[in-house]
Scaffold this active site. Structure first.
Site, PDB file in Angstrom:
ATOM      1  N   HIS A  55       0.853  -1.205   0.000  1.00  0.00           N
ATOM      2  CA  HIS A  55       0.000   0.000   0.000  1.00  0.00           C
ATOM      3  C   HIS A  55       0.881   1.244   0.000  1.00  0.00           C
ATOM      4  CE1 HIS A  55      -3.865   2.150   1.291  1.00  0.00           C
ATOM      5  NE2 HIS A  55      -2.931   3.093   1.212  1.00  0.00           N
ATOM      6  N   HIS A  57       1.480   5.226  -2.181  1.00  0.00           N
ATOM      7  CA  HIS A  57       0.961   6.197  -3.155  1.00  0.00           C
ATOM      8  C   HIS A  57       2.134   6.750  -3.949  1.00  0.00           C
ATOM      9  CE1 HIS A  57      -3.187   6.481  -1.479  1.00  0.00           C
ATOM     10  NE2 HIS A  57      -2.556   6.006  -0.411  1.00  0.00           N
ATOM     11  N   GLN A 151      -9.254   9.417  -4.798  1.00  0.00           N
ATOM     12  CA  GLN A 151      -8.816  10.090  -3.568  1.00  0.00           C
ATOM     13  C   GLN A 151      -9.844  11.113  -3.057  1.00  0.00           C
ATOM     14  OE1 GLN A 151      -5.505  10.192  -1.351  1.00  0.00           O
ATOM     15  NE2 GLN A 151      -7.460  10.663  -0.433  1.00  0.00           N
ATOM     16  N   HIS A 209      -9.557   2.114   0.817  1.00  0.00           N
ATOM     17  CA  HIS A 209      -9.209   2.890   2.013  1.00  0.00           C
ATOM     18  C   HIS A 209     -10.479   2.882   2.863  1.00  0.00           C
ATOM     19  CE1 HIS A 209      -5.802   4.286  -0.303  1.00  0.00           C
ATOM     20  NE2 HIS A 209      -5.373   5.035   0.696  1.00  0.00           N
ATOM     21  N   GLU A 212     -10.643   5.022   7.535  1.00  0.00           N
ATOM     22  CA  GLU A 212      -9.378   5.603   8.009  1.00  0.00           C
ATOM     23  C   GLU A 212      -9.710   6.817   8.877  1.00  0.00           C
ATOM     24  OE1 GLU A 212      -6.550   6.725   5.020  1.00  0.00           O
ATOM     25  OE2 GLU A 212      -4.920   6.927   6.452  1.00  0.00           O
ATOM     26  N   ASP A 308       2.864   3.633   3.485  1.00  0.00           N
ATOM     27  CA  ASP A 308       1.808   4.302   2.727  1.00  0.00           C
ATOM     28  C   ASP A 308       2.340   5.517   1.957  1.00  0.00           C
ATOM     29  OD1 ASP A 308      -0.677   5.255   1.975  1.00  0.00           O
ATOM     30  OD2 ASP A 308      -1.496   5.390   3.982  1.00  0.00           O
ATOM     31  N   TRP A 314       0.519  13.721   3.561  1.00  0.00           N
ATOM     32  CA  TRP A 314      -0.084  12.980   4.676  1.00  0.00           C
ATOM     33  C   TRP A 314       0.939  12.583   5.733  1.00  0.00           C
ATOM     34  CZ3 TRP A 314      -1.658  12.898  -0.288  1.00  0.00           C
ATOM     35  CH2 TRP A 314      -3.020  13.103  -0.531  1.00  0.00           C
TER      36      TRP A 314
END
Ligand code: FE2
Length: 413
Positions: A55, A57, A151, A209, A212, A308, A314
């Site tokens: 996982h 991005h 997203q 996702h 979360e 991630d 983030w």
């Protein structure tokens, strides 16, 4: 040409110390194997299949310091807002270069398998087009799966559903979703239904996702699990994050764990990112914001760790070092016994490969000769010392090889 690797301590295999590789595949494994012209002494080091990051991005890599923003609240929602502005400025070349650097950084830590969520809430699908090219160009060096990921919402973003579907048609491997970000519970539920319907329609895997958030009332996981159980596609499905399940009460959790066992759904937890992002609304005590990793493992439910983010809006500090991810995960989830610690390598290897449904994984006859060499011979000591990866081998050839770190410390008694 035949190549023999000998003097190995093979993870999860106490009966073999050698293996022979021909045309990139393992053809024999055991002890006292025939002599080959080309032999490699592994010096008793721990050998295991490559690390898996299930996982990540890749379209967000290195945008944390370059988007002109800064961390204020440190929440998931702040990250989405920052990315919303940055993504309008990126081109395919720029997105591809950043993703390539992210893959390079992960590969340097022994990762050879990556599942990446690529944001498709962009009418031009810039990140997805860049990533589809890169997946093809790098396939001999690293295995990449792509999630068509909305997203900014499948319904909160205009034409989000259609863009997710377009991503699948263009070649994404998995359907993504973000139900807790949709504007109402009902719409979040609708997005979960849509995710499962698209997966069935296009015969794709699912990676959502899911929940979360620390909000215990965020229970989209319950619906996702039920729907994939009805369709019989639990093994092809992954719930990423599932943070709110860590805040749920025990009676609810107990009931759900029984249903997860039935569906055979997979889970992914990124320990560093979720510890960083969650608990932001708490006073003290502050929650860790992670899923129930220990309890799910004890029940035989498949769960793995991930990195991630590599410096994105983030989480600023990700670097693809799975030993660091494992280190944090062990502490944050109370994997405390010696046995749990030794077996925890599964969380960054075999469990991730199972989540990604990679059959050609592991040191066995007939499988590709993909493996890493750790600078230790014992599992527990490898983790206690947080050792690095000395070499990464793909199809029997080195992707990289580095010297053992040496020290000259003038201590004596
Ligand atoms: Fe993510």
């Amino acid at each position: 040409m035949k190549k023999k690797f000998f003097n190995a301590k093979i993870y999860r295999n106490d009966s073999a110390t050698e293996f022979i590789v021909e045309n990139g595949k393992i053809t024999q494994i055991g002890t006292n194997l025939p002599i080959c012209d080309n032999e490699v002494d592994l010096e008793g080091k721990l050998i295991m299949p490559p690390y898996v990051d299930p996982h990540l991005h890749l379209d967000y890599v290195y945008t944390g310091r370059n988007d002109g923003g800064n961390v204020k609240s440190g929440t998931l929602f702040e990250g989405i807002e920052r990315w919303h502005h940055f993504k309008k400025t990126q081109g395919i070349g720029d997105a591809k270069n950043r993703a390539l650097e992210g893959v390079r950084e992960e590969a340097s830590h022994g990762i050879q398998y990556i599942r990446t969520h690529i944001d498709v809430t962009d009418p031009d699908l810039t990140g997805l087009k860049a990533m589809l090219e890169l997946r093809e160009e790098l396939k001999d060096k690293v295995t990449i799966q792509i999630v068509s990921f909305p997203q900014e919402g499948m319904y909160a973003y205009k034409n989000g559903y259609e863009l997710v579907e377009e991503g699948l048609k263009l070649g994404a491997d998995c359907v993504g979703g973000i139900p807790h970000f949709e504007w109402a519970r009902e719409i979040g539920e609708k997005s979960v239904h849509s995710t499962v319907e698209l997966a069935v329609k296009y015969n794709k895997m699912i990676d959502v996702h899911c929940d979360e958030t620390d909000d215990v009332m965020s229970r989209f996981l319950e619906l996702l699990n039920a729907l994939v159980m009805i369709e019989g596609i639990g093994k092809k499905t992954t719930a990423s994050h599932a943070c709110s399940f860590g805040s749920a009460d025990n009676a609810y959790a107990n009931r759900m764990i029984g249903l997860f066992k039935k569906s055979k759904i997979n889970f992914i937890t990124p320990p560093t990112e979720n510890a960083y992002l969650q608990g932001r609304m708490d006073n003290y005590p502050k929650r860790r914001g992670l899923n129930r990793v220990k309890e799910l493992l004890e029940e035989g439910i498949n769960i793995c760790f991930a990195q991630d983010s590599i410096n994105d809006p983030w989480y600023p500090l990700g670097n693809g070092n799975m030993m660091n991810v494992l280190d944090n995960g062990i502490h944050l989830t109370h994997l405390a016994s010696y046995e749990e610690i030794e077996k925890s390598f599964d969380l960054i290897t075999f469990n991730g490969a199972k989540t990604m449904m990679i059959d050609d994984y592991g040191l066995e006859v007939g499988k590709s000769a993909n493996f890493i060499v750790l600078n230790e011979s014992d599992e527990f000591e490898a983790i206690r010392k947080r050792v690095g990866v000395l070499a990464s081998v793909r199809n029997g050839e080195y992707l990289f090889k580095r010297n053992k770190p040496s020290y000259d410390i003038p201590l004596s008694i």
